[in-house]
Enzyme design. Structure first.
Site, PDB file in Angstrom:
ATOM      1  N   GLY A 204       0.841  -1.182   0.000  1.00 23.50           N
ATOM      2  CA  GLY A 204       0.000   0.000   0.000  1.00 23.50           C
ATOM      3  C   GLY A 204       0.878   1.233   0.000  1.00 23.50           C
TER       4      GLY A 204
ATOM      5  N   GLN B  10       3.102   9.960   1.704  1.00 21.65           N
ATOM      6  CA  GLN B  10       4.406   9.279   1.632  1.00 21.65           C
ATOM      7  C   GLN B  10       5.208   9.694   0.412  1.00 21.65           C
ATOM      8  OE1 GLN B  10       2.505   5.201   2.328  1.00 21.65           O
ATOM      9  NE2 GLN B  10       4.579   4.954   3.172  1.00 21.65           N
TER      10      GLN B  10
ATOM     11  N   CYS C 161       6.810  -0.401   7.011  1.00 19.62           N
ATOM     12  CA  CYS C 161       6.359   0.759   6.243  1.00 19.62           C
ATOM     13  C   CYS C 161       7.509   1.299   5.406  1.00 19.62           C
ATOM     14  CB  CYS C 161       5.853   1.838   7.210  1.00 19.62           C
ATOM     15  SG  CYS C 161       5.240   3.315   6.412  1.00 19.62           S
ATOM     16  N   LEU C 162       7.193   1.677   4.172  1.00 20.04           N
ATOM     17  CA  LEU C 162       8.220   2.229   3.288  1.00 20.04           C
ATOM     18  C   LEU C 162       8.783   3.542   3.825  1.00 20.04           C
ATOM     19  CD1 LEU C 162       6.451   1.511  -0.130  1.00 20.04           C
ATOM     20  CD2 LEU C 162       8.408   0.277   0.840  1.00 20.04           C
TER      21      LEU C 162
ATOM     22  N   HIS D 228      -3.830   0.781   7.728  1.00 21.76           N
ATOM     23  CA  HIS D 228      -2.470   1.333   7.789  1.00 21.76           C
ATOM     24  C   HIS D 228      -2.371   2.582   6.917  1.00 21.76           C
ATOM     25  CE1 HIS D 228       2.087   0.767   7.841  1.00 21.76           C
ATOM     26  NE2 HIS D 228       1.911   1.573   6.812  1.00 21.76           N
ATOM     27  N   GLU D 229      -2.894   2.487   5.681  1.00 17.01           N
ATOM     28  CA  GLU D 229      -2.794   3.611   4.743  1.00 17.01           C
ATOM     29  C   GLU D 229      -3.688   4.779   5.157  1.00 17.01           C
ATOM     30  OE1 GLU D 229      -0.277   3.582   2.895  1.00 17.01           O
ATOM     31  OE2 GLU D 229       0.098   1.433   3.060  1.00 17.01           O
TER      32      GLU D 229
ATOM     33  N   HIS E 269      -2.012   6.867   7.628  1.00 19.71           N
ATOM     34  CA  HIS E 269      -1.072   7.823   7.019  1.00 19.71           C
ATOM     35  C   HIS E 269      -1.769   9.138   6.699  1.00 19.71           C
ATOM     36  CE1 HIS E 269       2.842   5.994   6.426  1.00 19.71           C
ATOM     37  NE2 HIS E 269       2.296   4.877   5.994  1.00 19.71           N
TER      38      HIS E 269
END
Length: 153
Positions: free
Chosen positions: A45, A50, A88-89, A130-131, A134
């Site tokens: 995702g 991000q 997470c990226l 999760h997204e 963000h």
């Protein structure tokens, strides 16, 4: 490919703004770039903050094709929650256990401007939660237990 912001970048902690025009030309360019970046970085995702965009847009890898969600809003959550490992990226080489709702229903606008509703469970529900976090400036490390860093040489 887009550059992924990492901690401590301040945009990762800001609440993203709603998308007013889902058919905006710039948005139409951003969406495939986000999907490409998510796939190239082997992510499941990706949220617009991000990649430096303070708007409510997420992409999610899914077995039936990549999901694009504009202004996603979780409207229903199961009472049953489960723990699982997340990474997470934007927080590279860091993992932790996060407790999330096992099943959710999300309302969103798709890339064609159509209002949709989707119920997901398991991994799909986890990734969407999760997204969406963000978009509210919340990172998984804020909720995680047993945080651990990989020792990458």
């Amino acid at each position: 490919m887009l550059k992924i912001l990492t901690l401590p970048h301040p945009l990762l902690r800001k609440k993203a703004l709603p998308i007013k025009n889902p058919l905006d030309k710039e948005l139409k360019k951003l969406i495939p770039q986000m999907v490409e970046t998510m796939l190239a970085k082997d992510g499941v995702g990706l949220a617009a903050p991000q990649v430096g965009q303070g708007i409510r847009l997420i992409t999610v890898r899914h077995k039936d094709g990549n999901l694009v969600m504009l202004n996603p809003l979780i409207i229903k959550k199961s009472l049953i929650k489960e723990w699982d490992e997340e990474g997470c990226l934007s927080v590279p080489n860091t993992y932790g256990d996060v407790k999330r709702c096992k099943k959710i229903t999300v309302k969103f606008i798709d890339s064609t401007g159509k209002l949709r509703k989707l119920t997901g469970e398991g991994m799909l529900a986890r990734v969407i939660q999760h997204e969406v976090d963000h978009l509210d400036g919340v990172l998984f490390i804020d909720k995680a237990k047993n945080l651990r860093k990989l020792d990458i040489q």
